[in-house]
Design an enzyme around this catalytic site. Structure first.
Site, mmCIF file in Angstrom:
data_model
loop_
_atom_site.group_PDB
_atom_site.id
_atom_site.type_symbol
_atom_site.label_atom_id
_atom_site.label_comp_id
_atom_site.label_asym_id
_atom_site.label_seq_id
_atom_site.Cartn_x
_atom_site.Cartn_y
_atom_site.Cartn_z
ATOM 1 N N ASP A 65 0.840 -1.201 0.000
ATOM 2 C CA ASP A 65 0.000 0.000 0.000
ATOM 3 C C ASP A 65 0.875 1.251 0.000
ATOM 4 O O ASP A 65 0.649 2.193 -0.768
ATOM 5 C CB ASP A 65 -0.915 -0.032 1.230
ATOM 6 C CG ASP A 65 -1.725 1.250 1.379
ATOM 7 O OD1 ASP A 65 -2.520 1.553 0.486
ATOM 8 O OD2 ASP A 65 -1.544 1.953 2.395
ATOM 9 N N GLU A 137 -2.048 -5.270 -3.717
ATOM 10 C CA GLU A 137 -1.116 -4.522 -2.863
ATOM 11 C C GLU A 137 -0.036 -5.439 -2.301
ATOM 12 O O GLU A 137 1.144 -5.053 -2.234
ATOM 13 C CB GLU A 137 -1.875 -3.843 -1.727
ATOM 14 C CG GLU A 137 -2.732 -2.673 -2.180
ATOM 15 C CD GLU A 137 -3.492 -2.021 -1.048
ATOM 16 O OE1 GLU A 137 -3.815 -0.820 -1.172
ATOM 17 O OE2 GLU A 137 -3.790 -2.699 -0.040
#
Length: 246
Positions: A65, A137
């Site tokens: 992320d 992610e």
């Protein structure tokens, strides 16, 4: 060998082939394939295989992320030198939001590679948007740890950045930013704004602004502030350019 053991062995070989195919398709070769596998390992799978040393992808998702935000921010910062901090933030949010990450994951066929527990599998976890976004992610996090930031950027140049260049996220920009993005994408020249007129008393002014492309008038807009008038002029210019393109 018992039937369940045979099925597990077949599934294991199938997954290994799929992971190899994925790397070949993306032009990536993981030095530590455990990281790649971990990126696709859901917590439900770990919970059902406690006797084996599996790790789920949640920590990689956390890292990925941050890496994704950094690399997308860098790309936008360089691509749009006239955008404000607020505009850049809004555009980045559209690129790294869950629906966008899900579309990237689906395009790469990530769903079929996820290691899921039986319960999660039976309830459609493989198609669950939050799960797919997390896997994308986690993959970014694994790629960063294994290959470094440059390889992550190289991967995004194939999967994400072309969509930005093609205007896939232009809808979240204001009209001035959309116009700037369109002109930059086509490489057609320089945009300029000029106030043509100020009307009315100080407490109730109205501004008239003009936007030009390479000196040629594209649109005129009015508003209670210069910014509002420029936005309306840019909106008219966008309509004109889009009409010419069709």
């Amino acid at each position: 060998m018992r039937r369940n053991d045979k099925e597990n062995e077949v599934n294991k070989r199938t997954k290994e082939h799929q992971f190899r195919d994925l790397q070949n398709a993306m032009g990536v070769s993981f030095e530590n394939e455990k990281l790649l596998k971990q990126a696709f390992t859901h917590s439900s799978y770990v919970n059902e295989h406690r006797r084996r040393p599996f790790e789920d992808n949640e920590r990689l998702e956390f890292l990925g992320d941050a890496v994704l935000e950094l690399t997308v921010s860098q790309f936008l910062f360089k691509k749009y030198p006239t955008m404000t901090e607020g505009e850049l933030t809004k555009l980045r949010a559209a690129i790294v939001c869950e629906p966008s990450l899900v579309s990237f994951a689906n395009e790469l066929g990530f769903g079929k590679l996820i290691l899921l527990g039986k319960g999660e599998e039976m309830t459609g976890g493989r198609e669950r948007p939050a799960l797919l976004a997390d896997v994308f992610e986690a993959f970014i996090g694994a790629l960063y740890l294994d290959q470094g930031l440059e390889m992550v950027i190289s991967f995004l140049e194939k999967v994400v950045f072309p969509k930005i260049n093609a205007g896939a996220f232009s809808h979240v920009m204001d009209f001035k930013s959309q116009l700037q993005e369109l002109v930059q994408r086509d490489g057609t020249g320089v945009i300029e704004y000029r106030v043509l007129q100020e009307k009315g008393p100080a407490h109730n002014k109205e501004f008239v602004s003009k936007v030009t492309l390479n000196g040629e008038e594209l649109g005129i807009g009015t508003g209670r502030s210069k910014k509002e008038a420029e936005q309306h002029a840019a909106q008219m210019a966008l309509d004109i350019l889009k009409a010419k393109a069709t």
